[in-house]
Scaffold this active site. Structure first.
Site, PDB file in Angstrom:
ATOM      1  N   PHE A 217      34.601  -9.982 -27.031  1.00  0.00           N
ATOM      2  CA  PHE A 217      33.550 -10.484 -26.160  1.00  0.00           C
ATOM      3  C   PHE A 217      32.913 -11.692 -26.838  1.00  0.00           C
ATOM      4  O   PHE A 217      32.406 -11.590 -27.952  1.00  0.00           O
ATOM      5  CB  PHE A 217      32.470  -9.424 -25.905  1.00  0.00           C
ATOM      6  N   ASP A 326      32.892 -15.351 -34.813  1.00  0.00           N
ATOM      7  CA  ASP A 326      31.765 -15.152 -33.903  1.00  0.00           C
ATOM      8  C   ASP A 326      30.848 -14.079 -34.481  1.00  0.00           C
ATOM      9  O   ASP A 326      31.126 -12.882 -34.382  1.00  0.00           O
ATOM     10  CB  ASP A 326      32.298 -14.738 -32.530  1.00  0.00           C
ATOM     11  N   LYS A 357      21.026 -14.189 -31.744  1.00  0.00           N
ATOM     12  CA  LYS A 357      20.383 -12.882 -31.769  1.00  0.00           C
ATOM     13  C   LYS A 357      19.423 -12.695 -32.938  1.00  0.00           C
ATOM     14  O   LYS A 357      18.343 -13.266 -32.960  1.00  0.00           O
ATOM     15  CB  LYS A 357      21.439 -11.778 -31.701  1.00  0.00           C
ATOM     16  N   THR A 381      20.724 -31.329 -23.509  1.00  0.00           N
ATOM     17  CA  THR A 381      19.326 -31.755 -23.575  1.00  0.00           C
ATOM     18  C   THR A 381      18.612 -31.207 -24.799  1.00  0.00           C
ATOM     19  O   THR A 381      18.002 -31.931 -25.577  1.00  0.00           O
ATOM     20  CB  THR A 381      18.569 -31.336 -22.303  1.00  0.00           C
TER      21      THR A 381
END
Length: 500
Positions: A217, A326, A357, A381
């Site tokens: 995931f 990851d 997190k 941005t």
């Protein structure tokens, strides 16, 4: 089963607990900054969860947002403290899910509140700059003093982002840019490349691929969904790129009793990784990069040994493939080190490591050679949020001052030992207890039983999450102590006793 343990661990550990974890009794919450640090003694349930107020608010919420199928209850953030989440019905639960593993110091930690109330931080909180254009004064020093000291060894640069998904997306982009630049060998970009990229055709849009793993995931954006293979609900109806998916090891437990079988399983998976790279190369669809989680969290808390990750690093180096680790879920100390990949003993570190997190900030660390060749190639941005650096600084200082990485190891052992006892006592309920630090899981017989146990635990005052198809996942804050672990284990024991 665990009552005596609670008394024993409380006696041994409570004297070392910081003041903010002590409860001094019911008080008014009017002096918010002073009182938020006082933790409760135990769970306290006034209604089933979700209670009537949560249900009422959900009905009201549905009038403005119909996407409510995943909402569990409404939180009273003001009343929540330390390891305890309080809902709007006044139910106080020991939180082992911590907002999807994103609260390293629990709720309303004094260090966080103090940092947010510091007048010198108000300008940073009030003004969010476009970091790609206008860097605020002092930001470079903050990166040097706060972020770079925790960088994985060998990764000397950092790119901040807004969330885990966009961190993975942009890390992937930097790998593709690096790979194409390497293949171009210093040649200039051609007019044909510039023209064809505008209509999504080669050679301007090369047919490169990215490898991920079964059970993985990496986020819910469209690009990350092509790398995600954990649950049907994430991917159904979404177009996906034809990118290779390699098998992730399925280890047998306990590990020390299945050493040979697990080594054979990891060798099988490594061989398949190489085979897929060769296959896609022959099809003219080079594997430019690979992304892997140290522990597959959403996919069911699937673990592999350092040997497997060392093998992946060697394969990537041998084949000229960029390697992303990851650490959105595992980063921030929950495995006992700031990053789980720090435990692999790699001679050559990963090329990029993403985070979010528990580290409050999001982004990725990377090696120099993966730097984009010109500006605007990795750009948006915000490109991060400086106010989150205020949180991260407070988090990292607290981790050091309170020796929380060691606490994670000690408390994790209490939880894992307790789960092993529970699965021995209730083999018809629990199996395959596993973990690293407090990043822990245990399997249930099936999804229905896992869902039922999670629901029953809430009514016992314990908020616990699920992952995979039948797994209970444990994601406590770094301040979770052994006596908190005993409350958790006691609740699991009580629920399991009533399971057929």
């Amino acid at each position: 089963m665990f009552t005596s343990k609670i008394l024993k661990n409380t006696a041994n550990h409570f004297k070392n607990v910081p003041a903010y974890l002590h409860n001094t009794g019911p008080r008014s919450l009017t002096a918010l900054p002073k009182l938020m640090g006082q933790e409760y003694d135990a769970p306290s349930m006034k209604t089933n969860c979700p209670g009537p107020k949560s249900k009422e608010l959900l009905t009201r919420y549905e009038k403005t947002n119909k996407n409510i199928g995943h909402v569990q209850f409404f939180v009273d953030l003001e009343a929540s403290r330390g390891n305890y989440v309080v809902d709007v019905d006044g139910n106080r639960m020991l939180d082992i899910f911590t907002q999807i593993s994103s609260l390293p110091l629990g709720y309303n930690h004094p260090a966080i509140l103090e940092a947010m109330q510091d007048p010198s931080n108000l300008v940073t909180i009030a003004n969010r700059p476009a970091l790609g254009y206008n860097l605020p004064n002092g930001y470079t020093e903050k990166l040097e003093e706060i972020m770079m000291p925790i960088a994985p060894k060998g990764l000397d640069y950092v790119q901040t982002m807004m969330c885990g998904s966009c961190s993975n997306e942009n890390a992937m982009k930097q790998v593709f840019l690096w790979y194409r630049r390497t293949k171009r060998g210093g040649a200039e970009v051609t007019q044909e490349e510039m023209d064809t990229c505008m209509v999504n055709e080669a050679p301007g849009s090369p047919q490169y691929t990215f490898m991920s793993f079964s059970g993985s995931f990496h986020g819910r954006t469209v690009g990350c969904l092509s790398l995600t293979h954990s649950k049907m609900i994430h991917k159904l109806d979404m177009p996906a790129m034809d990118w290779p998916m390699a098998p992730f090891p399925s280890l047998k437990y306990p590990l020390d009793m299945h050493t040979a079988e697990n080594r054979a399983e990891e060798d099988r998976c490594l061989a398949e990784v190489q085979r897929l790279i060769d296959e896609y190369m022959e099809k003219g669809r080079d594997v430019a990069g690979m992304i892997v989680e140290p522990i597959q969290a959403e996919g069911g808390d699937n673990h592999a040994t350092p040997y497997f990750f060392q093998g992946l690093r060697n394969i990537c180096t041998r084949n000229g493939v960029g390697m992303i680790v990851d650490e959105v879920q595992t980063g921030g100390g929950c495995t006992g080190t700031i990053f789980a990949c720090d435990q692999w003993g790699l001679d050559n570190p990963p090329d990029l490591v993403t985070f979010s997190k528990k580290l409050a900030m999001a982004g990725y660390f990377y090696k120099k050679e993966f730097t984009p060749d010109v500006g605007y190639r990795v750009f948006n941005t915000w490109m991060g949020e400086p106010s989150k650096m205020i949180l991260l600084e407070a988090i990292l200082k607290t981790i050091t001052q309170e020796n929380l990485l060691e606490n994670v190891k000690v408390t994790g052992k209490v939880i894992l030992d307790g789960l092993n006892e529970l699965q021995d006592a209730y083999p018809h309920v629990f199996s395959k207890a596993r973990g690293n630090g407090t990043f822990i899981a245990v399997d249930c017989v099936d999804n229905q039983k896992a869902t039922l146990i999670s629901s029953l635990l809430k009514n016992e005052g314990v908020n616990l999450g699920l992952c995979g198809s039948r797994t209970l996942r444990f994601r406590p804050a770094l301040i979770f102590k052994p006596f908190h672990a005993d409350i958790l284990l006691d609740a699991l024991d009580k629920v399991a006793k009533n399971m057929n």
